[in-house]
Design a protein around this motif. Structure first.
Motif, PDB file in Angstrom:
ATOM      1  N   GLU A 270     -49.882 -74.858 -18.269  1.00 26.51           N
ATOM      2  CA  GLU A 270     -50.285 -74.393 -16.941  1.00 26.51           C
ATOM      3  C   GLU A 270     -50.134 -75.469 -15.872  1.00 26.51           C
TER       4      GLU A 270
ATOM      5  N   LEU B 265     -48.519 -69.049 -21.040  1.00 27.51           N
ATOM      6  CA  LEU B 265     -49.564 -69.693 -20.239  1.00 27.51           C
ATOM      7  C   LEU B 265     -49.029 -70.325 -18.959  1.00 27.51           C
TER       8      LEU B 265
ATOM      9  N   LEU C 161     -49.849 -68.571 -15.765  1.00 29.39           N
ATOM     10  CA  LEU C 161     -51.182 -68.665 -15.163  1.00 29.39           C
ATOM     11  C   LEU C 161     -51.156 -69.349 -13.804  1.00 29.39           C
TER      12      LEU C 161
ATOM     13  N   PRO D  10     -48.389 -63.844  -8.674  1.00 29.63           N
ATOM     14  CA  PRO D  10     -48.080 -63.633 -10.090  1.00 29.63           C
ATOM     15  C   PRO D  10     -46.662 -63.124 -10.306  1.00 29.63           C
TER      16      PRO D  10
ATOM     17  N   LEU E  40     -44.363 -61.296 -16.745  1.00 29.73           N
ATOM     18  CA  LEU E  40     -45.529 -60.966 -17.560  1.00 29.73           C
ATOM     19  C   LEU E  40     -45.304 -59.659 -18.311  1.00 29.73           C
TER      20      LEU E  40
ATOM     21  N   VAL F 256     -53.946 -64.474 -19.966  1.00 32.39           N
ATOM     22  CA  VAL F 256     -53.214 -64.287 -18.711  1.00 32.39           C
ATOM     23  C   VAL F 256     -53.560 -62.929 -18.089  1.00 32.39           C
TER      24      VAL F 256
ATOM     25  N   GLU G  14     -56.992 -63.145 -16.457  1.00 34.65           N
ATOM     26  CA  GLU G  14     -56.986 -63.833 -15.163  1.00 34.65           C
ATOM     27  C   GLU G  14     -56.372 -62.961 -14.074  1.00 34.65           C
TER      28      GLU G  14
END
Length: 243
Positions: free
Chosen positions: A122, A156, A159, A167, A172, A194, A197
């Protein structure tokens, strides 16, 4: 900067704060084969950050991090030295450029624990990808890497964008589908982390994504993913998987 001297000073300061009881407890918790000195995270961070407070160059930062990473005792790596190396990189992450993605990859491949990998993923890789979006193609390769810690890094690293409010939903979505059948606990947990979050800012996206895969998503991933969703949505998804 006298890199060798600075690395030696960092290690001397860390050893001055050694706590054998803490060292043994941490070693057991991490199931580590490394040497542990037993220094608290705040104390370790203070020592490491002080080593790069005088406006170092990028080359000095990288050299110091690599020197600390290579510290050994009785032929084994020293946990606190490796954590200090990562604190140095994170503190001066703004000095790193696209070419330093290779350094991050080398460190991950030389890691054997989430405690190092998660920091690199991250705070080093993720931040580089946010600043230089074209580096995201490396994550596309890593998500299929045979080495489990590289796959965890790919996930990760997303993140950083999530926390920054930008994002990478397309990645993702793809990474989630690529890893949804994973048997590795650490990959399942990372994907759920993830999603969790992201759910703080975009619960609708997470709910829709999970709902479409409730029959194949692992329990570990699901429980993490729904942790911050509205109660009604979380319960519906959990109930659907139980059925």
């Amino acid at each position: 900067m006298d890199v060798r001297g600075e690395a030696a000073q960092v290690m001397a300061e860390l050893r001055a704060q050694a706590d054998p009881v803490r060292a043994e407890s941490e070693k057991r918790y991490l199931k580590s084969d490394f040497v542990h000195i037993g220094v608290t995270v705040p104390a370790l961070r203070k020592v490491a950050v002080s080593a790069v407070k005088a406006e170092p160059t990028r080359d000095e930062v990288v050299a110091l991090a690599e020197a600390l990473w290579r510290v050994t005792q009785e032929g084994r790596p020293v946990h606190e030295a490796r954590m200090a190396a990562l604190e140095v990189l994170v503190k001066r992450a703004a000095l790193l450029g696209p070419g330093d993605l290779g350094l991050a990859e080398r460190l991950v491949r030389d890691s054997a624990s989430w405690v190092y990998v998660d920091y690199i993923a991250e705070r080093v890789v993720g931040r580089l990808v946010v600043r230089y979006p074209d580096l995201g193609t490396a994550l596309d390769a890593w998500v299929n890497d045979p080495y489990m810690w590289m796959r965890r890094t790919a996930v990760l690293a997303l993140l950083a964008g999530v926390r920054a409010g930008n994002p990478d939903l397309e990645r993702l979505d793809r990474f989630g589908d690529a890893l949804i059948g994973e048997r590795e606990f650490f990959i399942r947990k990372a994907l759920g982390w993830v999603l969790r979050e992201l759910s703080k800012k975009d619960p609708g996206w997470v709910t829709e994504w999970v709902e479409a895969r409730v029959g194949v998503i692992s329990g570990v991933t699901l429980r993490e993913a729904v942790r911050r969703l509205p109660g009604e949505d979380a319960e519906r998804l959990l109930a659907a998987q139980r059925r």
